[in-house]
Motif scaffolding. Structure first.
Motif, short mmCIF file in Angstrom:
data_model
loop_
_atom_site.label_atom_id
_atom_site.label_comp_id
_atom_site.label_asym_id
_atom_site.label_seq_id
_atom_site.Cartn_x
_atom_site.Cartn_y
_atom_site.Cartn_z
N PRO A 16 0.30 -1.30 -0.24
CA PRO A 16 0.47 0.14 0.09
C PRO A 16 0.45 1.39 0.25
CG PRO A 16 -0.69 -1.44 2.11
CD PRO A 16 0.46 -1.72 0.89
N VAL A 17 1.80 1.41 0.49
CA VAL A 17 2.81 2.54 0.72
C VAL A 17 3.76 2.66 -0.01
CG1 VAL A 17 4.85 3.36 1.33
CG2 VAL A 17 3.11 2.12 3.56
N ALA A 18 4.22 1.50 -1.54
CA ALA A 18 4.52 1.58 -2.93
C ALA A 18 3.02 2.51 -3.61
CB ALA A 18 4.86 0.66 -3.38
N VAL A 19 1.75 1.70 -3.10
CA VAL A 19 0.53 2.30 -4.29
C VAL A 19 0.23 3.68 -4.06
CG1 VAL A 19 -1.90 2.01 -4.53
CG2 VAL A 19 -0.31 -0.50 -4.52
N TYR A 20 0.52 3.88 -2.90
CA TYR A 20 0.59 5.24 -2.64
C TYR A 20 1.17 6.45 -3.57
CZ TYR A 20 -0.03 10.22 -0.13
OH TYR A 20 -0.28 11.14 0.37
N ILE A 22 2.81 5.71 -6.40
CA ILE A 22 2.85 5.24 -7.91
C ILE A 22 1.48 6.22 -8.15
CG2 ILE A 22 2.52 3.85 -9.68
CD1 ILE A 22 3.90 1.55 -7.98
N TYR A 23 0.27 6.14 -7.75
CA TYR A 23 -1.29 6.30 -8.15
C TYR A 23 -1.17 7.91 -7.31
CZ TYR A 23 -5.70 6.29 -8.75
OH TYR A 23 -7.17 6.59 -8.58
N SER A 24 -0.31 7.78 -6.57
CA SER A 24 -0.61 9.78 -6.80
C SER A 24 0.52 10.43 -7.50
CB SER A 24 -0.77 10.17 -4.97
OG SER A 24 1.48 9.18 -4.48
N GLY A 25 1.66 9.68 -8.05
CA GLY A 25 2.80 10.43 -9.24
C GLY A 25 1.67 10.44 -10.57
N ILE A 26 0.88 9.30 -10.45
CA ILE A 26 0.17 9.38 -11.84
C ILE A 26 -0.49 10.01 -11.47
CG2 ILE A 26 -1.82 8.72 -12.97
CD1 ILE A 26 -0.81 5.93 -12.47
N TYR A 27 -1.03 10.66 -10.59
CA TYR A 27 -2.53 12.10 -10.43
C TYR A 27 -1.14 13.92 -10.66
CZ TYR A 27 -7.40 10.59 -9.64
OH TYR A 27 -7.98 9.55 -10.16
N ALA A 28 0.08 12.97 -9.89
CA ALA A 28 0.85 15.31 -10.11
C ALA A 28 1.38 15.19 -10.92
CB ALA A 28 2.25 14.19 -9.63
N LEU A 29 1.27 13.68 -12.17
CA LEU A 29 1.41 14.31 -13.83
C LEU A 29 0.45 14.72 -14.92
CD1 LEU A 29 3.75 10.61 -14.76
CD2 LEU A 29 5.04 13.59 -14.10
N VAL A 132 -5.52 23.65 1.13
CA VAL A 132 -6.34 24.32 1.05
C VAL A 132 -7.01 23.84 0.20
CG1 VAL A 132 -8.13 26.13 1.57
CG2 VAL A 132 -6.38 26.14 2.69
N VAL A 133 -6.36 23.91 -1.09
CA VAL A 133 -6.10 23.23 -2.06
C VAL A 133 -5.72 21.87 -2.27
CG1 VAL A 133 -5.84 23.30 -4.68
CG2 VAL A 133 -6.23 25.13 -4.12
N PRO A 134 -6.15 21.03 -2.07
CA PRO A 134 -5.57 19.07 -1.45
C PRO A 134 -5.24 18.58 -3.07
CG PRO A 134 -7.86 19.48 -0.95
CD PRO A 134 -7.99 20.90 -1.36
N TYR A 135 -3.91 17.90 -3.02
CA TYR A 135 -3.62 16.95 -3.93
C TYR A 135 -3.43 15.97 -4.12
CZ TYR A 135 0.81 19.17 -2.03
OH TYR A 135 1.64 19.67 -1.24
N ALA A 136 -2.70 14.90 -5.15
CA ALA A 136 -2.63 13.32 -4.49
C ALA A 136 -1.97 12.85 -2.99
CB ALA A 136 -2.21 12.83 -6.24
N TYR A 137 -0.40 13.57 -3.37
CA TYR A 137 0.11 12.73 -2.63
C TYR A 137 0.47 13.68 -1.13
CZ TYR A 137 3.34 16.49 -4.47
OH TYR A 137 3.48 17.73 -5.27
N THR A 177 -5.89 2.84 0.01
CA THR A 177 -4.88 4.06 0.10
C THR A 177 -5.89 4.09 -1.54
OG1 THR A 177 -3.32 3.12 1.07
CG2 THR A 177 -2.18 4.07 -0.91
N ILE A 178 -5.97 4.24 -2.43
CA ILE A 178 -6.40 4.14 -3.70
C ILE A 178 -7.40 5.50 -3.39
CG2 ILE A 178 -6.63 3.64 -6.10
CD1 ILE A 178 -5.40 1.20 -5.91
N LYS A 179 -8.06 4.98 -3.03
CA LYS A 179 -9.27 5.73 -2.43
C LYS A 179 -9.52 6.60 -1.87
CE LYS A 179 -13.87 6.49 -2.99
NZ LYS A 179 -14.00 7.72 -2.77
#
Length: 255
Positions: A16-20, A22-29, A132-137, A177-179
């Motif tokens: 789950p830590v790795a998923v966090y 990886i998934y948030s990295g995709i959203y950052a892009l 105040v403005v959330p982002y994935a990671y 974690t993904i959710k």
């Protein structure tokens, strides 16, 4: 006890830590896709009072606590005689739903109390609301004590109460974690399956991060049930902005 290198317990702790990341990295892009953002980049830069490097360090600290508690839990509940036999699909579905209900219930009441108690909010929970403005990671950017109470202990409780095996736990905690990352991504992407199946989503949680919504929409990470039952549900609409992206507007602000 000593864990095998690729045991279910180890995988359930570290995957789950790795998923966090990886998934948030995709959203950052994807964050450069202005047409899908709930806040523009200027708002992110001016409203958030903490640097992104500080956020990364804070999340890593929380995950270190999470790993320590997870390994300690598995050392107590793990089957020393080998991997447990996986139950039927029906039982797995029931365990998933039970774990989701337990985690939602735990997080709703702890989260809400951290807003009600002024001292807890000031010294603990306000750290998360510096975004105040959330982002994935930044999804797990919390005070370490909040991370321990809200996420780590909540996850441990859902695992124990549901009766799932460590192998099932791998999938459940990866999904949770993904959710959680998705709810903080700050984007409204077309075709997002999580938005189709869950009304607790990035726009719903964005309401809570705004000044007008801090007393509402406490539910996380799956359903909005407790908010609706206890009168802390704030509906919203999504409006297209002329310059691109979406604006989340509350439909009714309760007194």
């Amino acid at each position: 006890m000593a864990f095998a290198v690729a045991s279910d317990e180890v995988l359930g702790t570290f995957v789950p830590v790795a998923v966090y990341w990886i998934y948030s990295g995709i959203y950052a892009l994807l964050g450069d896709l202005d047409e899908y953002r709930l806040h523009n980049k200027a708002e992110e830069d001016t409203k958030n009072v903490v640097s992104k490097s500080t956020v990364v360090k804070g999340v890593l600290v929380q995950q270190a606590f999470q790993i320590a508690v997870s390994l300690s839990l598995f050392s107590v509940v793990s089957d020393d005689n080998g991997t447990k036999v996986q139950p039927s699909l029906l039982t797995l579905a029931i365990q998933f739903m039970a774990a989701m209900f337990v985690l939602d219930t735990w997080q709703y009441f702890i989260h809400r109390y951290m807003h009600i108690n002024k001292s807890l909010y000031k010294h603990i929970h306000s750290k998360h609301h510096t975004l105040v403005v959330p982002y994935a990671y930044g999804a797990l950017y919390n005070h370490p004590l909040e991370g321990l109470l809200l996420d780590t202990l909540g996850g441990a409780l859902s695992f124990v109460v549901s009766g799932m095996t460590p192998r099932t736990g791998i999938f459940f905690f990866c999904f949770a974690t993904i959710k959680t990352v998705d709810d903080h991504c700050g984007l409204w992407l077309p075709g997002n399956l999580l938005h189709m199946f869950f009304s607790n989503n990035s726009a719903y949680h964005d309401v809570h991060h705004q000044l007008y919504g801090t007393k509402f929409n406490f539910s996380q990470p799956f359903f909005v049930t407790w908010d609706k039952i206890l009168g802390t549900y704030m509906p919203y609409s999504l409006e297209k902005r002329k310059e691109g992206g979406f604006e989340v507007r509350p439909i009714k602000v309760k007194s």
